[in-house]
Design a protein around this motif. Structure first.
Motif, short mmCIF file in Angstrom:
data_model
loop_
_atom_site.label_atom_id
_atom_site.label_comp_id
_atom_site.label_asym_id
_atom_site.label_seq_id
_atom_site.Cartn_x
_atom_site.Cartn_y
_atom_site.Cartn_z
N HIS A 15 0.83 -1.20 0.00
CA HIS A 15 0.00 0.00 0.00
C HIS A 15 0.87 1.25 0.00
O HIS A 15 1.98 1.25 0.51
CB HIS A 15 -0.91 0.03 1.24
N LEU A 16 0.34 2.30 -0.56
CA LEU A 16 0.99 3.60 -0.50
C LEU A 16 0.52 4.34 0.73
O LEU A 16 -0.55 4.06 1.26
CB LEU A 16 0.65 4.42 -1.75
N PRO A 17 1.32 5.33 1.20
CA PRO A 17 0.87 6.14 2.33
C PRO A 17 -0.40 6.90 1.96
O PRO A 17 -0.74 7.05 0.79
CB PRO A 17 2.03 7.11 2.56
N ARG A 18 -1.10 7.40 2.97
CA ARG A 18 -2.27 8.19 2.68
C ARG A 18 -1.86 9.41 1.87
O ARG A 18 -0.72 9.86 1.94
CB ARG A 18 -2.96 8.62 3.97
N ARG A 19 -2.77 9.95 1.09
CA ARG A 19 -2.42 10.96 0.09
C ARG A 19 -1.83 12.23 0.70
O ARG A 19 -1.10 12.95 0.03
CB ARG A 19 -3.65 11.29 -0.75
N ASP A 20 -2.14 12.52 1.95
CA ASP A 20 -1.60 13.74 2.55
C ASP A 20 -0.29 13.48 3.30
O ASP A 20 0.15 14.31 4.08
CB ASP A 20 -2.62 14.41 3.48
N ASP A 21 0.35 12.33 3.05
CA ASP A 21 1.67 12.05 3.59
C ASP A 21 2.71 12.17 2.48
O ASP A 21 2.50 11.72 1.35
CB ASP A 21 1.74 10.63 4.14
N PRO A 22 3.87 12.76 2.78
CA PRO A 22 4.96 12.79 1.79
C PRO A 22 5.40 11.37 1.41
O PRO A 22 5.34 10.45 2.22
CB PRO A 22 6.08 13.53 2.53
N ILE A 23 5.85 11.23 0.17
CA ILE A 23 6.33 9.94 -0.32
C ILE A 23 7.81 10.09 -0.67
O ILE A 23 8.15 10.83 -1.59
CB ILE A 23 5.56 9.49 -1.57
N GLY A 24 8.68 9.45 0.06
CA GLY A 24 10.09 9.43 -0.30
C GLY A 24 10.87 10.66 0.11
O GLY A 24 11.98 10.55 0.59
N SER A 25 10.34 11.84 -0.11
CA SER A 25 10.96 13.07 0.35
C SER A 25 9.85 13.97 0.90
O SER A 25 8.67 13.66 0.75
CB SER A 25 11.72 13.78 -0.78
#
Length: 282
Positions: A15-25
């Motif tokens: 799963h990807l993080p929730r949309r309001d969380d930064p991804i990778g940076s």
């Protein structure tokens, strides 16, 4: 081996993080969030500079792709020599977005210390504000820096705008690049010599979550950062403001938008100094 991400939903699989969380940076995925955001999108302001948060985030992604084309690899250290300003944050987030380690130099450090930390960290590329280009070129002569990228026009430097040019092969930016060994490097002089400290993405995200819960930013907030704050705290606080849709004013004496007041300040730790109007209006 792939990088496993969890959304915290308890569902099996990847799963990807929730949309309001930064991804990778700290800005990974921010463009998508701002494009989909139906409410007010914040602004980033400095002396003589004003841009909406979506444009700012888009420039981070385009510049990160430009750095990648210039050979910046995962874990490479890139220096930043500029006063606290939107350009300093733009450079820092760009380096992190491409998977590198950002080394923001204190403008109050003497040139010997700046040169020593650039050499110690094997820095080959340096971002610089136009007014500090002469010092940056001096540092390049005394270290292993081979390219100086300037915000503005300065003889002997490469203009930042060149990073924003479209890729000849159509390749672009991927937030997944930042999932590698990115972070922020701090440094200090000690009795035993120069000490550098890496603040990796995991540490920055832990601070991001802590500030999000403690400050409870909204799009009505005005966040002010200047030389008085800690570098890591500033970088995380500004990123949080961008994700929230708040207004950022960067630099000593930079005024808030007309009719509004600063509600959160980094001095030296992020703290709420006022509440926005209850009705959301000014």
């Amino acid at each position: 081996m792939g990088v496993g991400l969890s959304s915290g939903t308890g569902r099996p699989g990847r799963h990807l993080p929730r949309r309001d969380d930064p991804i990778g940076s700290l800005t990974g995925g921010l463009c998508e969030r701002l494009r989909l955001r139906s409410g007010r999108v914040g602004t980033v302001r400095g002396h003589g500079y004003r841009v909406d948060a979506l444009t700012f985030a888009t420039e981070v992604e385009r510049a990160a792709a430009g750095l990648s084309r210039r050979g910046i690899c995962f874990g490479d250290v890139v220096g930043i020599l500029a006063p606290v300003s939107p350009q300093r944050f733009l450079a820092t987030y760009t380096v992190k977005a491409v998977g590198g380690r950002a080394l923001p130099l204190s403008i109050t450090s003497d040139t010997d210390t700046q040169c020593a930390v650039l050499t110690e960290t094997d820095t080959r590329l340096l971002f610089v504000s136009a007014d500090m280009a002469p010092r940056a070129l001096e540092l390049a002569e005394r270290s292993r820096v081979r390219q100086v990228i300037s915000f503005g026009t300065a003889l002997g430097t490469t203009p930042f705008r060149e990073l924003l040019q479209p890729s000849p092969d159509g390749s672009g930016y991927s937030p997944a690049r930042g999932l590698f060994d990115n972070g922020i490097l701090g440094y200090e002089r000690t009795a035993n010599g120069l000490l550098t400290t890496l603040y990796p993405y995991s540490d920055l995200m832990a601070r991001f979550a802590e500030l999000r819960d403690r400050l409870e930013l909204t799009s009505d907030d005005v966040v002010a950062v200047d030389e008085g704050g800690d570098e890591v705290a500033r970088v995380v606080l500004v990123a949080l403001a961008l994700w929230t849709g708040a207004c950022v004013v960067a630099g000593a004496g930079c005024p808030p938008p007309e009719g509004r007041q600063v509600t959160v300040r980094c001095a030296p730790e992020p703290e709420r100094v006022a509440d926005p109007p209850a009705d959301g209006g000014y």
